[in-house]
Write an enzyme that holds these catalytic residues in place. Structure first.
Site, short mmCIF file in Angstrom:
data_model
loop_
_atom_site.label_atom_id
_atom_site.label_comp_id
_atom_site.label_asym_id
_atom_site.label_seq_id
_atom_site.Cartn_x
_atom_site.Cartn_y
_atom_site.Cartn_z
N CYS A 85 0.66 -1.23 0.05
CA CYS A 85 0.07 0.07 0.08
C CYS A 85 0.82 1.19 -0.06
O CYS A 85 0.28 2.11 -0.05
CB CYS A 85 -1.00 -0.08 1.11
N SER A 217 -10.79 0.63 6.22
CA SER A 217 -11.05 1.53 5.13
C SER A 217 -11.67 0.71 3.83
O SER A 217 -12.09 -0.37 3.97
CB SER A 217 -9.34 1.88 4.64
N ILE A 219 -12.38 -0.60 -0.01
CA ILE A 219 -12.11 -1.17 -1.59
C ILE A 219 -12.38 -0.50 -2.72
O ILE A 219 -13.51 -0.29 -2.71
CB ILE A 219 -12.60 -2.82 -1.66
N LYS A 339 -10.16 5.61 4.96
CA LYS A 339 -11.36 5.35 5.45
C LYS A 339 -12.70 5.94 4.63
O LYS A 339 -13.76 5.01 4.55
CB LYS A 339 -11.48 6.03 6.98
N HIS A 343 -9.39 3.86 -0.83
CA HIS A 343 -7.86 3.15 -0.72
C HIS A 343 -7.66 2.32 -1.69
O HIS A 343 -7.73 1.21 -1.71
CB HIS A 343 -7.90 2.56 0.61
#
Lengths: 396, 396
Positions: A85, A217, A219, A339, A343
């Site tokens: 990430c 968070s 998808i 969040k 993300h």
């Protein structure tokens, strides 16, 4: 040699049914070039941050596809980097070094991920490959499960009760969703109440004890891009530019469950932030705005401590004294964060750099930190194995 | 600032049942550190080239695992790069830039791949993700199929008959296998006869018309690693070192079947070689030894032309006049190449740099090019979308 941002672009974030990995990459690349008033011929190299085009989209070797942005990019080096990430910030890092090496003058940096091509189970499996798979992913650990280790570790280390934890995490979740209401590109425009986020109920089920849905968070699909060049060149192009004054990348052991690193603090993230500030002789008090890696609400709590906004074990203070809210001393995640903004994992680090650059230019995407001059990004990969902190400053 | 190699390591290549992605990475990293007489504390950053840890081994985010090589690497930046079968050379490139940027002094570069965890069908599917998947991999194109496009394009462009093609490709295949007989680390120690390689028969079946089994490189596990540092520092460490005097990376359109680039020459590889030589004011006549990307025999034929060893359409001359054989003017793939040494895809570029460094130090792995002072590597990713050429020279 110092490096500055002269162009940015940020796509909509969300379940973007019409978009593919390829269309997002091209949209972001074209957008950043246009913002910089440049074409492909002006670009010397392309850096693409992408976590798992292989896992999500059957596409490795994504970087040369950047030539479809602009034929002028043909024969230039196109490089994909991957650090889970934190892939987006790694792309910024490597582009900066190429410029600082004097090997190139101007780079296009793109972070991109298309996750919703898979269902939730599929996404969870692909993300699990960012853990130490033989000991974590293959044993059933998901990323909520790995960050639940921090929540449990924090409670144990500091004698923090589950009630305290849920009350604190609810404040973080509510802040994120409230901030995202002003971000037109954010994935979710839905406010939570503190009570709804605090308790476990039908709409807020337990995902990985003690983390609930409201702690996780999203998808997401999305992309963000930047044009970087030497500060000297940047100043010749624009009246005001944003300089990346320091970027520090600190790695830690890949696995959290093996116990070789802490499960109650983000040790290497703390190290990266400290060193990034030291490199430019600043303290956290000098930072006006920050976008940080709230992949889970517990992560943001630990980040308050990693930033030095509150003593170890007392991250909650940063919420209680209002520092991290809009209008506070150091607003954190005005975009809504991972969040609520969303993300798209490989894009996230590039997104953070774009968001802070726009803040410092007084042209924020969503809520503006008035008069912000110096900003910070903190991007984390895996369960804390990759950590990249940047300090950005508006200069004339 | 110039960059030199002060330590190398090359693992055995093959179907290494006892080895994992992790053990290979650690073996190579430790080996290169030991060869450089350094420990983790002396290293400022780690660059890992790996094509598809996700596809082959369920492991993305591999770079921080490098800390398991040596705890002294903790908190250092660990970066994975991926550019298909050119991931290894991309790792060399990025490490060089970090050193040239003055951001770091010494880097550990590791290329690694563990492919035999899957069966042949599985490997083929994972490799297909290095094509432009929507138009190639998803339509049934395999990598033999994509390089068959070159074989067909070459025949058509130059009026080259299938008999001529098979005779030429058989010479390339036989050379590779004969050279590999002397390489103790090579995957295959089996000589082919020219007749056996030339014809299609039970033991040499058609893989993707017109390419036969004897035209294809191998499915391999393996790793190679290098320690890079400033030439100034390198000279203080060792009497003789190998400097990477130029490295040029040229990208082309991801897809070959869409027709946006040539199917009868390696256009961007030719560009990269030309520029790499120009940067150091050399011609191909100055090169003493080369390791190049013979993923298929047709690729090596096209590389003779990309290198300028023979005119376009007449690559065969480089075989007929003996240039590329042991003892010739420019021996190519003394190691046995990808065809017989093996092709652990993400490791291959690092392997090439290690092999040439060892040649120039007079300490070859296998056949030695006597007195070689200047060497070349050419690493290709996908069906020619990524191309990285390096010029290496022994210096005192």
């Amino acid at each position: 040699m110092s490096v500055s941002i002269v162009g940015t672009y940020h796509s909509k974030v969300g379940r973007l049914k019409e978009e593919t990995l390829y269309s997002l990459l091209v949209e972001a690349g074209k957008g950043a070039l246009e913002d910089a008033n440049l074409t492909g011929k002006d670009i010397d190299a392309v850096y693409v941050g992408n976590y798992s085009g292989g896992g999500f989209n059957h596409q490795e070797h994504l970087a040369p596809y950047a030539i479809e942005i602009d034929e002028g990019l043909r024969f230039k080096p196109c490089i994909r980097v991957e650090n889970a990430c934190a892939s987006g910030s790694t792309a910024v890092e490597e582009a900066m070094m190429a410029i600082q090496a004097g090997k190139i003058k101007t780079a296009l940096v793109i972070g991109v991920e298309k996750m919703t091509s898979l269902n939730t189970k599929g996404v969870t499996d692909v993300l699990a490959m960012a853990s130490y798979y033989p000991v974590e992913g293959s044993k059933g650990y998901t990323f909520p499960g790995l960050y639940a280790e921090y929540a449990k570790g924090y409670m144990k280390k500091y004698g923090y009760s589950i009630e305290e934890l849920y009350d604190t995490l609810a404040h973080i979740s509510v802040k994120a969703h409230k901030n995202a209401m002003s971000n037109p590109l954010a994935q979710m425009h839905v406010e939570y109440t503190h009570e709804a986020a605090k308790s476990v109920h039908d709409k807020n089920p337990m995902i990985a004890d003690p983390l609930k849905l409201s702690d996780c968070s999203l998808i997401s699909d999305g992309a963000a891009a930047l044009v970087l060049t030497t500060t000297e060149n940047a100043k010749a192009m624009k009246d005001e530019v944003v300089e990346i004054q320091s970027l520090v990348h600190a790695s830690d052991h890949l696995s959290i469950v093996e116990g070789k690193r802490s499960n109650y603090e983000l040790t290497a993230a703390k190290y990266a932030v400290k060193k990034a500030l030291e490199e430019v002789n600043l303290t956290i008090d000098d930072i006006d705005v920050a976008e940080v890696h709230d992949c889970f609400t517990i992560t943001e709590l630990l980040i308050y401590e990693a930033l030095g906004l509150a003593p170890d074990g007392k991250g909650r203070e940063a919420l209680d004294n209002g520092i991290v809210y809009p209008g506070g001393k150091l607003p954190v995640n005005l975009s809504g964060g991972l969040k609520a903004k969303g993300h798209p994992v490989g894009a996230t680090g590039a997104s953070m750099h774009v968001l802070i650059a726009r803040q410092l230019l007084g042209n924020a995407i969503g809520l503006q930190a008035e008069g912000a001059e110096i900003g910070l990004t903190l991007n984390i990969g895996g369960s804390g194995a990759t950590n990249i902190a940047s300090i950005l400053k508006r200069i004339k």
